[in-house]
Enzyme design. Sequence first.
Site, PDB file in Angstrom:
ATOM      1  N   LYS A 168      40.439  43.479  57.476  1.00  0.00           N
ATOM      2  CA  LYS A 168      40.828  43.056  56.132  1.00  0.00           C
ATOM      3  C   LYS A 168      39.654  43.142  55.162  1.00  0.00           C
ATOM      4  CE  LYS A 168      43.660  40.828  53.384  1.00  0.00           C
ATOM      5  NZ  LYS A 168      43.922  39.535  52.835  1.00  0.00           N
ATOM      6  N   LYS A 178      28.101  38.989  58.413  1.00  0.00           N
ATOM      7  CA  LYS A 178      28.637  38.130  57.345  1.00  0.00           C
ATOM      8  C   LYS A 178      27.520  37.701  56.398  1.00  0.00           C
ATOM      9  CE  LYS A 178      33.046  37.685  58.222  1.00  0.00           C
ATOM     10  NZ  LYS A 178      33.618  37.123  59.427  1.00  0.00           N
ATOM     11  N   LYS A 215      35.924  49.744  62.253  1.00  0.00           N
ATOM     12  CA  LYS A 215      37.217  49.231  62.717  1.00  0.00           C
ATOM     13  C   LYS A 215      38.141  48.871  61.559  1.00  0.00           C
ATOM     14  CE  LYS A 215      36.144  44.379  62.736  1.00  0.00           C
ATOM     15  NZ  LYS A 215      36.899  43.181  62.822  1.00  0.00           N
TER      16      LYS A 215
HETATM   17  P1  TYM Z   1      40.242  37.753  63.613  1.00  0.00           P
HETATM   18  O1  TYM Z   1      41.117  36.854  62.813  1.00  0.00           O
HETATM   19  O2  TYM Z   1      39.211  38.556  62.902  1.00  0.00           O
HETATM   20  O3  TYM Z   1      41.119  38.771  64.456  1.00  0.00           O
HETATM   21  C1  TYM Z   1      42.170  38.304  65.260  1.00  0.00           C
HETATM   22  C2  TYM Z   1      42.326  39.151  66.493  1.00  0.00           C
HETATM   23  O4  TYM Z   1      42.536  40.524  66.148  1.00  0.00           O
HETATM   24  C3  TYM Z   1      41.585  41.336  66.807  1.00  0.00           C
HETATM   25  N1  TYM Z   1      41.213  42.465  65.932  1.00  0.00           N
HETATM   26  C4  TYM Z   1      41.142  43.724  66.357  1.00  0.00           C
HETATM   27  N2  TYM Z   1      41.355  44.275  67.558  1.00  0.00           N
HETATM   28  C5  TYM Z   1      41.222  45.613  67.667  1.00  0.00           C
HETATM   29  N3  TYM Z   1      40.877  46.419  66.628  1.00  0.00           N
HETATM   30  C6  TYM Z   1      40.658  45.911  65.395  1.00  0.00           C
HETATM   31  N4  TYM Z   1      40.348  46.702  64.373  1.00  0.00           N
HETATM   32  C7  TYM Z   1      40.775  44.504  65.222  1.00  0.00           C
HETATM   33  N5  TYM Z   1      40.625  43.659  64.168  1.00  0.00           N
HETATM   34  C8  TYM Z   1      40.894  42.416  64.622  1.00  0.00           C
HETATM   35  C9  TYM Z   1      40.389  40.440  67.053  1.00  0.00           C
HETATM   36  O5  TYM Z   1      39.593  40.943  68.104  1.00  0.00           O
HETATM   37  C10 TYM Z   1      41.067  39.131  67.384  1.00  0.00           C
HETATM   38  O6  TYM Z   1      41.459  39.099  68.735  1.00  0.00           O
HETATM   39  N6  TYM Z   1      37.060  34.619  65.694  1.00  0.00           N
HETATM   40  C11 TYM Z   1      38.411  35.089  65.747  1.00  0.00           C
HETATM   41  C12 TYM Z   1      39.451  33.984  65.633  1.00  0.00           C
HETATM   42  C13 TYM Z   1      39.275  32.910  66.630  1.00  0.00           C
HETATM   43  C14 TYM Z   1      39.527  33.002  68.032  1.00  0.00           C
HETATM   44  C15 TYM Z   1      39.232  31.711  68.556  1.00  0.00           C
HETATM   45  C16 TYM Z   1      39.958  34.029  68.856  1.00  0.00           C
HETATM   46  C17 TYM Z   1      38.867  31.642  66.362  1.00  0.00           C
HETATM   47  N7  TYM Z   1      38.834  30.909  67.517  1.00  0.00           N
HETATM   48  C18 TYM Z   1      39.379  31.453  69.917  1.00  0.00           C
HETATM   49  C19 TYM Z   1      40.107  33.753  70.231  1.00  0.00           C
HETATM   50  C20 TYM Z   1      39.820  32.467  70.726  1.00  0.00           C
HETATM   51  C21 TYM Z   1      38.595  36.058  64.605  1.00  0.00           C
HETATM   52  O7  TYM Z   1      37.965  35.962  63.598  1.00  0.00           O
HETATM   53  O8  TYM Z   1      39.573  36.929  64.811  1.00  0.00           O
END
Ligand code: TYM
Length: 338
Positions: free
Chosen positions: A200, A114, A197
């Site tokens: 967005k 980031k 991967k």
């Molecule tokens: P975020 O919003 O980027 O993504 C949400 C969830 O989707 C999964 N994910 C993927 N899994 C497989 N392949 C992909 N290409 C892919 N893109 C996204 C992510 O692994 C995630 O499970 N930090 C987290 C949000 C968060 C969170 C938490 C998650 C905040 N607090 C506490 C679990 C527990 C995030 O940015 O996910």
Amino acid sequence: MSNKEIVVSGIRPTGNLHLGNYFGAVKNFVKMQEAGGCFFFIADYHSLTTHPTPGDLQSNVKQVLIEYLAAGLDPDKSTLYLQSDVPETAELYLFLNMNAYLGELERVTTFKDKARKQPNNVNAGLLTYPTLMAADIIIHKAAKVPVGKDQEQNLEMTRTFARRFNHMYKTEYFPIPTAYNFGEQLVKIPGLDGSGKMGKSEGEGNAIFLNDDPKKLRKKVMRAVSDSGPTEMNQEKPEAIQNLFSLMDIVTKPEIVEQFNTQYNDCTIRYGDLKKQLAEDMINFTEPFREKIAELSSNDDYIKKVMNMGAEKARESARKTVEEVREIIGFRKYYTVQ
Ligand code: TYM
């Protein structure tokens, strides 16, 4: 709920959910909610690291909630809530930050990525993203956290912070949570741009959203990165081609994937045909989501009701933890004072 294994996970409200979110996370949320003890939230505090406008924030939060529901999450089975409806999270985040170190936070891969992508906005929230995430998870004393592969390191940090708190205060108060996928490897869904991967922020056209209309979806898939085709029998697939096959694996019938595999191996494959198949299968897969999303989008009262219900249940659990943590730390127990 006391002897049940608590489940917590969340998604940032950065717009619509894509197939990576679905197969990496939401699909497992839906499976896990049957056993109860689940908290699934929308990480709207976390989304502030990229400074959304109030209008965008509100509409993105609502959209993710609608898509959670469209994907099958049930507010009567799980606690569905907005992170910012539980300000106790911010208090626990503050406590955890006192015990999180610059060096370890700077080494987190997502922070480094980031910081590289947005050099003019390397804010403290970005640096302490893992402590806020740890607060989200341990505030409900979670044991299991269903997430995709990209969250593995953040989960390691959560484990470190939970252990550190327990050690510091000579307690076993916090369970040490694990990243969870039913005993399987964590999932990583590739994007359409040939590398890495689905995400967005990985550039236009890389992600397929549950809510993409068929025309747009078809266009994205037809434009996916490929190459001029294999030149030798049984040649290893380059990353971009392997990615297309991996995407097929999740939406296409195995026997059809096998046909394309055979064609790849004997060098008769036509990527145009493979992409057409992939696009149609993705359209069929996402169709029921699109229908439910459209239906829920016109039901504001229901969405509000779900938010209120979740906020109440999540706060009750969070408040109990923070009250106990304050006591462990040595603060006065003010929450119970009327
Ligand atoms: P975020 O919003 O980027 O993504 C949400 C969830 O989707 C999964 N994910 C993927 N899994 C497989 N392949 C992909 N290409 C892919 N893109 C996204 C992510 O692994 C995630 O499970 N930090 C987290 C949000 C968060 C969170 C938490 C998650 C905040 N607090 C506490 C679990 C527990 C995030 O940015 O996910």
